[in-house]
Design an enzyme around this catalytic site. Structure first.
Site, PDB file in Angstrom:
ATOM      1  N   CYS A  75      -0.398   4.122   2.271  1.00  0.00           N
ATOM      2  CA  CYS A  75      -0.139   3.892   3.700  1.00  0.00           C
ATOM      3  C   CYS A  75       1.337   4.116   4.040  1.00  0.00           C
ATOM      4  O   CYS A  75       1.660   4.685   5.080  1.00  0.00           O
ATOM      5  CB  CYS A  75      -0.483   2.460   4.101  1.00  0.00           C
ATOM      6  SG  CYS A  75      -1.993   1.815   3.367  1.00  0.00           S
ATOM      7  N   ASP A  76       2.249   3.642   3.192  1.00  0.00           N
ATOM      8  CA  ASP A  76       3.654   3.558   3.587  1.00  0.00           C
ATOM      9  C   ASP A  76       4.608   4.434   2.780  1.00  0.00           C
ATOM     10  O   ASP A  76       5.785   4.535   3.126  1.00  0.00           O
ATOM     11  CB  ASP A  76       4.134   2.097   3.455  1.00  0.00           C
ATOM     12  CG  ASP A  76       3.314   1.166   4.337  1.00  0.00           C
ATOM     13  OD1 ASP A  76       2.879   1.617   5.411  1.00  0.00           O
ATOM     14  OD2 ASP A  76       3.110   0.005   3.952  1.00  0.00           O
ATOM     15  N   CYS A 102       0.835  -1.205   0.000  1.00  0.00           N
ATOM     16  CA  CYS A 102       0.000   0.000   0.000  1.00  0.00           C
ATOM     17  C   CYS A 102       0.868   1.251   0.000  1.00  0.00           C
ATOM     18  O   CYS A 102       1.476   1.599   1.018  1.00  0.00           O
ATOM     19  CB  CYS A 102      -0.915  -0.010   1.218  1.00  0.00           C
ATOM     20  SG  CYS A 102      -1.886   1.499   1.390  1.00  0.00           S
TER      21      CYS A 102
END
Ligand code: NAP
Length: 306
Positions: free
Chosen positions: A136-137, A133
């Protein structure tokens, strides 16, 4: 308490189904195991969903869909479905914590989860350099070098997003042609921070506490090489979330739910919508269309059978 419809999964398909059924005055419950929004929330910026001419944040679009459905009376609970019983005219949905709901109809909108590379180092470094993701990261990789695996829309779109943070993104693809849509290809090819590594597969991920190298092999020449990077993002497609459905409804060879064009499955009163369904195109707009169709079919089923 008996619901008219229970929707399992809170991505665009499930939320749209919930909007239609609650607005149609069916008593509707949506069960979501994580946060609502589904895979849309893992996409930073969406520019191919009609109605938002400048584009919209994935998380914001999901939030708007949820608010709109809740406004018409959709109930949403968080929970993981453990079992479904179809004995009798009413169906039961049982959660892992033992909660049991009775319903006249069910819409499965459980979506899909990222496919794994299944190579050495992938499990060991998950969350420590291995990610699925970018939204997200991505921010953890400011000024770092990273690898993205895959050649589809996800790999190319997320590579473009990752160039906001990373110093260099190596896109490792097993062929010499991308599957991604042309507009994404054009942007990626002209982005100086993206370098394509064609005809290559990742064989191994290595590091100490965190990832520091990705080992690749050229499938045409057999030549092996090492990319010294801090992270690897895997976008090689998705598998459907249908583990708990085996035996209940017909699944295709890849475990996607088989439906007709009214979103009916092979079990009476059970419908499916979105990425979990066997279909060629997986877009937010097609998921939304599926959700609306499944809801209309569920409404008709309840009206005719109860
Ligand atoms: P996808 O279209 O299935 O593409 C997967 C990519 O990973 C392909 O390039 C494939 O290579 C490669 N691949 C598969 N297994 C592999 C393995 N074991 N090792 C190495 N490479 C492997 O998946 P996706 O890109 O996640 O897209 C999924 C669906 O969502 C598609 O329908 C897509 O159109 C849609 N989507 C749309 C958008 C958008 O509209 N902007 C954004 C994201 C996703 P090959 O090409 O050789 O098969």
């Amino acid at each position: 308490m008996t619901y008219d419809v229970i929707i399992i999964g809170g991505g665009p398909a499930g939320l749209t189904a919930g909007l239609y059924t609650s607005r149609g005055r069916l008593k509707s419950l949506l069960i979501e195991k994580g946060l609502t929004g589904g895979l849309v929330t893992t996409t930073e910026w969406i520019e191919n969903y009609p109605g938002f001419e400048e584009g919209i944040l994935g998380a914001e679009l999901a939030q708007k869909m949820e608010k709109q459905a809740v406004k018409f009376g959709l109930e949403i609970v968080q929970g993981s479905v453990a079992d479904i019983s179809l004995a009798g005219k009413l169906k039961s949905v049982i959660l892992e914590d033992g909660t049991r709901y009775e319903t006249k109809s069910i819409i499965f909108a459980t979506g899909a989860h990222p496919r794994l590379l299944k190579i050495e180092g992938e499990d060991r470094f998950r969350g420590r350099g291995v990610s699925y993701c970018a939204t997200c990261d991505g921010a953890f990789y400011r000024d770092k070098k990273i690898v993205v695996v895959g050649g589809g829309d996800s790999a190319v779109q997320e590579s473009l997003f990752l160039t906001r943070f990373a110093a260099m993104v190596f896109v490792v693809h097993r062929r010499d042609q991308l599957r991604a849509e042309k507009i994404l290809q054009e942007r990626a090819v002209s982005n100086p921070k993206i370098k394509f590594v064609w005809d290559s597969v990742v064989e191994r991920i290595s590091g100490n506490d965190v990832v520091n190298a990705v080992h690749i092999k050229n499938v045409k020449t057999g030549e092996k090489s090492v990319l010294e990077v801090d992270g690897i993002f895997v976008f090689i497609g998705y598998n459907p979330n249908t583990e708990f459905l085996k035996g209940l409804v017909e699944l295709n060879g890849d475990n996607y739910i088989v439906t007709d064009d009214r979103m009916s499955t092979t079990a009476s009163g059970i419908f499916a919508a979105g990425d979990v369904r066997s279909k060629p195109y997986k877009q937010i707009s097609t998921a939304v269309g599926d959700g609306a169709a499944a809801a209309i079919s569920a409404e008709k089923y309840v009206e005719e059978n109860f």
